[in-house]
Enzyme design. Sequence first.
Site, PDB file in Angstrom:
ATOM      1  N   GLU A  61     -30.057 -66.207  26.919  1.00  0.00           N
ATOM      2  CA  GLU A  61     -30.762 -66.403  25.654  1.00  0.00           C
ATOM      3  C   GLU A  61     -29.917 -65.957  24.459  1.00  0.00           C
ATOM      4  O   GLU A  61     -30.094 -66.442  23.357  1.00  0.00           O
ATOM      5  CB  GLU A  61     -32.076 -65.602  25.674  1.00  0.00           C
ATOM      6  N   HIS A 111     -23.930 -67.053  53.017  1.00  0.00           N
ATOM      7  CA  HIS A 111     -24.267 -68.040  54.045  1.00  0.00           C
ATOM      8  C   HIS A 111     -24.940 -69.265  53.437  1.00  0.00           C
ATOM      9  O   HIS A 111     -25.506 -70.080  54.149  1.00  0.00           O
ATOM     10  CB  HIS A 111     -25.161 -67.387  55.105  1.00  0.00           C
ATOM     11  N   LYS A 123     -42.427 -75.300  24.483  1.00  0.00           N
ATOM     12  CA  LYS A 123     -43.764 -74.830  24.079  1.00  0.00           C
ATOM     13  C   LYS A 123     -44.444 -75.887  23.215  1.00  0.00           C
ATOM     14  O   LYS A 123     -45.619 -76.196  23.408  1.00  0.00           O
ATOM     15  CB  LYS A 123     -43.653 -73.536  23.255  1.00  0.00           C
TER      16      LYS A 123
HETATM   17  O1  PA5 Z   1     -36.381 -62.279  24.477  1.00  0.00           O
HETATM   18  C1  PA5 Z   1     -37.325 -62.853  23.986  1.00  0.00           C
HETATM   19  O2  PA5 Z   1     -37.573 -62.777  22.780  1.00  0.00           O
HETATM   20  C2  PA5 Z   1     -38.306 -63.619  24.839  1.00  0.00           C
HETATM   21  O3  PA5 Z   1     -37.908 -63.716  26.168  1.00  0.00           O
HETATM   22  C3  PA5 Z   1     -39.661 -62.952  24.810  1.00  0.00           C
HETATM   23  O4  PA5 Z   1     -39.536 -61.647  25.290  1.00  0.00           O
HETATM   24  C4  PA5 Z   1     -40.682 -63.724  25.648  1.00  0.00           C
HETATM   25  O5  PA5 Z   1     -40.761 -65.041  25.207  1.00  0.00           O
HETATM   26  C5  PA5 Z   1     -42.037 -63.070  25.535  1.00  0.00           C
HETATM   27  O6  PA5 Z   1     -42.431 -62.994  24.205  1.00  0.00           O
HETATM   28  P1  PA5 Z   1     -43.601 -62.068  23.731  1.00  0.00           P
HETATM   29  O7  PA5 Z   1     -43.223 -60.681  23.995  1.00  0.00           O
HETATM   30  O8  PA5 Z   1     -43.749 -62.370  22.279  1.00  0.00           O
HETATM   31  O9  PA5 Z   1     -44.822 -62.485  24.516  1.00  0.00           O
END
Ligand code: PA5
Length: 447
Positions: free
Chosen positions: A288, A309, A423
């Site tokens: 990310e 394996h 989303k």
């Molecule tokens: O790193 C990030 O920002 C995302 O992976 C969020 O942690 C994830 O989408 C969950 O978001 P939230 O904590 O707003 O529910």
Amino acid sequence: MKDILNVNLKNAGAFISDEEIFALAQQSLRHLDSLNSGTGAGSDFLGWLSLPDDIIPQIDRIEKIAKHLRSVSDTTVVIGIGGSYLGARAAIEALSHSFAPILKSKHHTVLYAGQNICEDYLADLMEVLDSRNYSIIVISKSGTTTEPAIAFRILKDHLERKVGKAVAADRIIAVTDKSKGALRSLAELNGYETFVIPDNVGGRYSFLTPVGLLPVAVNGHDIKEIVKGAKAMQAVTRSNKTASSNPALLYAAARNLLLQSGRSVEILVSFTPRLHYLAEWWKQLFGESEGKEGKGIFPASVEYTTDLHSLGQYIQEGQRIIFETMLSVRSQEKRITIPKETEDQDQLNFLAGKRLSEVNRSAETGTVLAHTDGGVPVITLEIPELNEFYFGQIIYFFEIACALSGYILDVNPFDQPGVEAYKNNMFALLNKPGYEEAAKKLKARLK
Ligand code: PA5
């Protein structure tokens, strides 16, 4: 001072030279300066840098609430996804008995929800919870993420029907934004205890806040030691005195040089099943943070010897686009010695008297030699033992290395614009109000 994790670059040496690594690490001191002075991309999200100090005033309250949940329940369901889930699970699995959920003992059980939308998963979980005395920790920074929000709606209803609204309210803890989001409003309306996720800490960098530390404390681990470990790593990685003794700069420089040499896939390897979720956390952190603008190293993971394996063949002889980062845990907590048999029917007497960890270490060394011979550079992260102190070090090490690596790549390591695409489509397909136009377009494409 206790030991610091060691980044061993010897087995990358045939592919990138020490001189190149030190030179890029030295040049990257300017990125460390940007982090330290808050002048680089995404500087609104640098709160994690000082968390090992900033979290200390909250530790007592985290431990107090954890103790409360342990005293009123035998099980806690942690609801969250991505950065609001993976760090806690990584720590709990790394630090717990491998079979903790089925071990009949005093251990408090932690189970997870909200990290998928699978109907059978949640139904199975509720079947288990029917006979458990449970609490809920619901974690969402935005307070609006669909997966945990749905899981919370369903489990809150389940818990309220089981123990009544008032007792449920005493057993639900919300970790969320200080003022925004549906979870904050729900918590206030129902009188839940809450913890705040700071504005300047992004999800995947939030392990050292109550997001990670509360579930870990509920599971019975020493969160003070985790914070101490993170602080020890902070001391060596934020100092800009010498690049060559900064493990995070060396790792960030080495992986970028390997990328420049055509290795666009990094596989995080461990020989310890307890590190499975650490690899999941690491993949989110780097994926990310770096995967944007057509750039980034693709983060993957394997567990050896299991995957030797299956994927082992590809890694040894497939496309030469891979390098490995090996998590090498130097000592095991427990001890098993291979027994000797009078009749050597399975022909294993040559191993008699050896510890299993010695066999595993030989598998590790043999793999490193085979893979480097096959053209796969290996970076080794040497971890003296798997405990809270070193777990804290690992977290801080990867977080700062990831931030530095993102700056070397010239991307903002603290945003995640690409996460919205699925989303928006999902909301449109489910007829969420406000998504009518998008729904029309998508549905036309699906005809
Ligand atoms: O790193 C990030 O920002 C995302 O992976 C969020 O942690 C994830 O989408 C969950 O978001 P939230 O904590 O707003 O529910």
